[in-house]
Write a protein that holds these residues in place. Sequence first.
Motif, short mmCIF file in Angstrom:
data_model
loop_
_atom_site.label_atom_id
_atom_site.label_comp_id
_atom_site.label_asym_id
_atom_site.label_seq_id
_atom_site.Cartn_x
_atom_site.Cartn_y
_atom_site.Cartn_z
N ALA A 1 -13.03 -25.17 -1.86
CA ALA A 1 -13.87 -25.92 -0.92
C ALA A 1 -15.07 -26.53 -1.65
O ALA A 1 -15.46 -27.66 -1.35
N ALA A 2 -15.63 -25.81 -2.60
CA ALA A 2 -16.76 -26.33 -3.37
C ALA A 2 -16.33 -27.54 -4.19
O ALA A 2 -17.09 -28.51 -4.31
N ALA A 3 -15.13 -27.49 -4.76
CA ALA A 3 -14.62 -28.63 -5.52
C ALA A 3 -14.46 -29.85 -4.61
O ALA A 3 -14.81 -30.97 -4.99
N PHE A 4 -13.94 -29.63 -3.41
CA PHE A 4 -13.82 -30.71 -2.44
C PHE A 4 -15.19 -31.28 -2.09
O PHE A 4 -15.40 -32.50 -2.09
N ALA A 5 -16.15 -30.40 -1.81
CA ALA A 5 -17.50 -30.84 -1.45
C ALA A 5 -18.16 -31.58 -2.62
O ALA A 5 -18.87 -32.56 -2.41
N PHE A 6 -17.91 -31.12 -3.84
CA PHE A 6 -18.42 -31.80 -5.02
C PHE A 6 -17.89 -33.23 -5.07
O PHE A 6 -18.64 -34.19 -5.23
N CYS A 7 -16.57 -33.37 -4.90
CA CYS A 7 -15.94 -34.70 -4.97
C CYS A 7 -16.42 -35.59 -3.82
O CYS A 7 -16.68 -36.79 -4.02
N LEU A 8 -16.55 -35.03 -2.64
CA LEU A 8 -17.03 -35.80 -1.49
C LEU A 8 -18.46 -36.28 -1.72
O LEU A 8 -18.78 -37.45 -1.45
N SER A 9 -19.31 -35.42 -2.24
CA SER A 9 -20.69 -35.80 -2.52
C SER A 9 -20.77 -36.84 -3.63
O SER A 9 -21.57 -37.76 -3.57
N ALA A 10 -19.92 -36.69 -4.65
CA ALA A 10 -19.89 -37.67 -5.73
C ALA A 10 -19.45 -39.03 -5.21
O ALA A 10 -20.02 -40.07 -5.58
N ALA A 11 -18.45 -39.04 -4.33
CA ALA A 11 -17.99 -40.31 -3.75
C ALA A 11 -19.08 -40.93 -2.88
O ALA A 11 -19.33 -42.14 -2.96
N GLN A 12 -19.74 -40.12 -2.06
CA GLN A 12 -20.82 -40.63 -1.21
C GLN A 12 -21.92 -41.23 -2.07
O GLN A 12 -22.43 -42.30 -1.78
N ARG A 13 -22.25 -40.56 -3.15
CA ARG A 13 -23.30 -41.04 -4.04
C ARG A 13 -22.91 -42.39 -4.66
O ARG A 13 -23.71 -43.32 -4.71
N ALA A 14 -21.68 -42.48 -5.13
CA ALA A 14 -21.21 -43.73 -5.75
C ALA A 14 -21.20 -44.87 -4.74
O ALA A 14 -21.61 -46.00 -5.05
N LEU A 15 -20.76 -44.59 -3.52
CA LEU A 15 -20.67 -45.63 -2.50
C LEU A 15 -22.04 -46.04 -1.97
O LEU A 15 -22.22 -47.17 -1.53
N SER A 16 -23.01 -45.14 -2.01
CA SER A 16 -24.32 -45.45 -1.44
C SER A 16 -25.30 -46.04 -2.46
O SER A 16 -26.37 -46.50 -2.07
N THR A 17 -24.94 -46.03 -3.73
CA THR A 17 -25.88 -46.48 -4.75
C THR A 17 -26.33 -47.92 -4.53
O THR A 17 -27.52 -48.22 -4.62
N ALA A 18 -25.41 -48.82 -4.23
CA ALA A 18 -25.79 -50.23 -4.02
C ALA A 18 -26.73 -50.37 -2.82
O ALA A 18 -27.74 -51.08 -2.90
N ALA A 19 -26.41 -49.71 -1.73
CA ALA A 19 -27.27 -49.80 -0.54
C ALA A 19 -28.64 -49.19 -0.81
O ALA A 19 -29.67 -49.73 -0.39
N ARG A 20 -28.68 -48.06 -1.52
CA ARG A 20 -29.95 -47.41 -1.84
C ARG A 20 -30.79 -48.31 -2.75
O ARG A 20 -32.00 -48.43 -2.57
N THR A 21 -30.16 -48.97 -3.68
CA THR A 21 -30.87 -49.89 -4.57
C THR A 21 -31.46 -51.04 -3.78
O THR A 21 -32.63 -51.41 -3.97
N LEU A 22 -30.68 -51.62 -2.89
CA LEU A 22 -31.20 -52.71 -2.05
C LEU A 22 -32.38 -52.25 -1.20
O LEU A 22 -33.40 -52.93 -1.10
N ARG A 23 -32.25 -51.07 -0.61
CA ARG A 23 -33.29 -50.57 0.28
C ARG A 23 -34.57 -50.23 -0.48
O ARG A 23 -35.67 -50.48 0.00
#
Length: 178
Positions: free
Chosen positions: A133-155
């Motif tokens: 479950a921790a590995a899944f949560a790690f991957c999910l958080s990594a994906a969220q981080r990668a997907l949100s980087t552009a929006a966070r940079t704009l904001r």
Amino acid sequence: VAIGATLAPHFDATRLTATALAFFLAVGLGAHTLDELQGRPLRTSITTPTLVVVAIVSISGAVALGIAGIDRVGAGLAIFIAVGVILNCGYNLELFRGRLHNDITFAAAWGAFPVLTAYYAQAEALRPVAFAAAAFAFCLSAAQRALSTAARTLRRRVETIEGTITYADGRAVPISRS
């Protein structure tokens, strides 16, 4: 936190509540406050002394909840408390020359660590299901981080943006910061 707690062989709602409250204090308040102290990425007008007090009180509250839980869960919980403080302060304040402020630490601290901590708080041990479950949560958080980087940079860093998105069918849509 909820995933880790509910995967344990025995479930205790009081332990889940305490763990969720500790993570709310440490991450929901403390981490975001420390992040704002380190460069003002959210551009709030909250004074530095107020941010310092909120960070100290919230992280101390999380630590106090953890220490109170040692009596019920066992001394192994102290390791999670110490690691949590190091990850929280190290990442958000960019301690250790910023070595912890990266995508891997983010995914570990905000994804895997809460799952493992909550599982341990319930089961008083770590089993393979907790690591899966921790590995899944790690991957999910990594994906969220990668997907949100552009929006966070704009904001956080962009004042204006101009342009047009042109689709394959010839349709053109103007873009802006919003």
